[in-house]
Write an enzyme that holds these catalytic residues in place. Structure first.
Site, short mmCIF file in Angstrom:
data_model
loop_
_atom_site.label_atom_id
_atom_site.label_comp_id
_atom_site.label_asym_id
_atom_site.label_seq_id
_atom_site.Cartn_x
_atom_site.Cartn_y
_atom_site.Cartn_z
CG ASP A 17 -1.07 1.98 -8.95
OD1 ASP A 17 -0.20 1.10 -8.71
OD2 ASP A 17 -2.25 1.71 -9.22
CG ASN A 66 1.10 -2.27 -1.25
OD1 ASN A 66 1.20 -1.06 -1.11
ND2 ASN A 66 0.43 -2.78 -2.28
C1 IPE Z 1 -2.11 1.53 -3.94
O1 IPE Z 1 -1.50 0.86 -5.00
C2 IPE Z 1 -1.18 1.60 -2.77
C3 IPE Z 1 0.02 2.38 -2.97
C4 IPE Z 1 0.25 3.16 -3.98
C5 IPE Z 1 0.98 2.27 -1.93
P1 IPE Z 1 -1.80 -0.69 -5.26
O2 IPE Z 1 -1.17 -1.01 -6.56
O3 IPE Z 1 -1.37 -1.49 -4.09
O4 IPE Z 1 -3.38 -0.70 -5.32
P2 IPE Z 1 -4.40 -1.73 -5.99
O5 IPE Z 1 -4.11 -3.08 -5.42
O6 IPE Z 1 -4.17 -1.71 -7.47
O7 IPE Z 1 -5.76 -1.21 -5.62
C1 IPE Z 2 3.13 1.34 -6.89
O1 IPE Z 2 3.39 0.59 -8.04
C2 IPE Z 2 4.09 1.09 -5.77
C3 IPE Z 2 3.50 0.40 -4.62
C4 IPE Z 2 2.29 0.00 -4.48
C5 IPE Z 2 4.41 0.13 -3.52
P1 IPE Z 2 2.86 -0.89 -8.21
O2 IPE Z 2 3.89 -1.82 -7.68
O3 IPE Z 2 1.52 -1.05 -7.61
O4 IPE Z 2 2.79 -1.01 -9.77
P2 IPE Z 2 1.70 -1.79 -10.62
O5 IPE Z 2 0.37 -1.26 -10.22
O6 IPE Z 2 1.84 -3.24 -10.30
O7 IPE Z 2 2.05 -1.48 -12.03
MG MG Z 3 -0.37 -0.91 -8.36
#
Ligand code: IPE
Ligand code: IPE
Ligand code: MG
Length: 240
Positions: A17, A66
Site C-alpha cells: 500500500d 480496487n
Molecule cells: C489494499 O489497498 C489492497 C491492495 C493492496 C491490493 P487499498 O489501498 O485498496 O486499501 P484501502 O482502500 O485503503 O483499505
Molecule cells: C497500492 O497502492 C496498490 C494497489 C492498491 C493496487 P495505492 O494505490 O493504494 O496507494 P495509496 O494508498 O493510494 O497511496
Molecule cells: Mg491504498
C-alpha cells in the site's frame, strides 16, 4: 546480514500500500507510483525467496474493491501487471517458484490473462517456493467460493477446518506467520481472512515503493522478536 535472523516466517504476506501517496508526494501521477511499486515488488519477492528462503510469499496486488478506481489508473495497473507476468522473464527471475493466483483473474484484460495463464502453466511443477498473487482478490469471496464449491460437490454436511482449508487458494500451504502492510494504514482490507488468523501483523509507515531490502530485514527482525503464544502462556510464566 542474515546471521541475526534465527526465526523466519514460513509464510509471509504483503499488503502493498501507498503507491499513490508516494507518487503524489513527488508531484507525480499515481501511475508512476504503481510502476515503481511493481518494480519494488520484484526486489522484495526475490529477497524473500532467494536470500531468506521463505517458502511461501503472498502479495495483495489488486482487490475486488480496487475496480472502483478511475479507468486510466486501472489501465496502467493492468499494463504493469501484464509486463510483470511475462512467462519467459518470470521463470528466469524466479527459479523454482510456482505462481498461484488468488482471485478471478479472468476478469482482467486479455493480455494480462494470457500472461498469467502462461506463467501458471510454466511453473506448475515447481515445489520449492510458491508466490500467491492476489489479483481481483477478496478474503471474504475466497471463503464464499470455498463454501459454494463444497455445496456443489455435495460433500457431507459436516465440515471441519481441514476440509475448508482444502478449498482455499492456499490449499496445502502453511497459514500466514507474518503480514506486512506498508503506508501506515492499520487494516487488512479483506486480505486472506482465514490464513491471517494467528499471523503477526506489522504496519511500517513507509510507502510501498520505498520498502527496500533493509526495511524487509527490519521487518523480519521485528517478527523474530514477537512472542507467538497461540493461546497458550509464555514459557517464563508457568506458575499459576
Ligand atoms: C489494499 O489497498 C489492497 C491492495 C493492496 C491490493 P487499498 O489501498 O485498496 O486499501 P484501502 O482502500 O485503503 O483499505
Ligand atoms: C497500492 O497502492 C496498490 C494497489 C492498491 C493496487 P495505492 O494505490 O493504494 O496507494 P495509496 O494508498 O493510494 O497511496
Ligand atoms: Mg491504498
Amino acid at each position: 546480514m542474515t546471521t541475526e535472523l534465527k526465526k523466519l516466517p514460513q509464510h509471509i504476506g504483503f499488503i502493498i500500500d501507498g503507491n499513490g501517496r508516494w507518487a503524489k508526494e513527488r508531484g507525480w501521477p499515481r501511475n508512476k507510483g504503481h510502476r515503481y511499486g511493481v518494480k519494488n515488488l520484484d526486489v522484495v519477492i526475490k529477497e524473500c525467496f532467494f536470500n531468506y528462503h521463505i517458502p511461501v510469499v503472498s502479495v495483495y496486488a489488486f482487490s475486488t474493491e480496487n475496480w472502483n478506481r478511475p479507468k486510466t489508473e486501472l489501465d496502467f495497473l493492468f499494463k504493469y501487471f501484464t509486463d510483470y507476468l511475462n512467462a519467459k522473464d518470470f521463470v528466469k527471475k524466479y527459479p523454482h517458484v510456482r505462481l498461484n493466483i488468488m482471485g478471478d483473474y479472468t476478469k482482467f484484460p486479455e493480455a494480462l490473462v494470457k500472461n498469467a495463464k502462461s506463467v501458471i502453466e510454466a511453473t506448475k511443477n515447481e515445489t520449492q517456493f510458491v508466490l500467491n498473487l492476489g489479483l481481483n482478490y477478496s478474503g471474504q469471496d475466497e471463503l464464499v467460493r470455498a463454501v459454494n464449491t463444497m455445496l456443489a460437490e455435495k460433500l457431507e454436511p459436516k465440515v471441519d477446518r481441514a476440509t475448508l482449508q482444502n478449498y482455499l487458494y492456499t490449499k496445502d500451504q502453511p497459514l500466514l506467520d507474518f503480514v506486512v502492510r506498508t503506508s501506515g494504514e492499520q487494516r487488512l482490507s479483506n486480505f486472506m481472512l482465514w490464513q491471517v488468523s494467528y499471523a503477526e501483523l506489522y504496519f511500517p509507515k513507509i510507502y510501498w515503493p520505498d520498502f527496500g531490502k533493509e526495511d524487509l530485514y527490519n521487518a523480519l527482525l521485528e517478527y523474530q522478536s514477537r512472542d507467538r503464544r497461540f493461546g497458550a502462556i509464555a514459557d517464563s510464566g508457568t506458575e499459576a
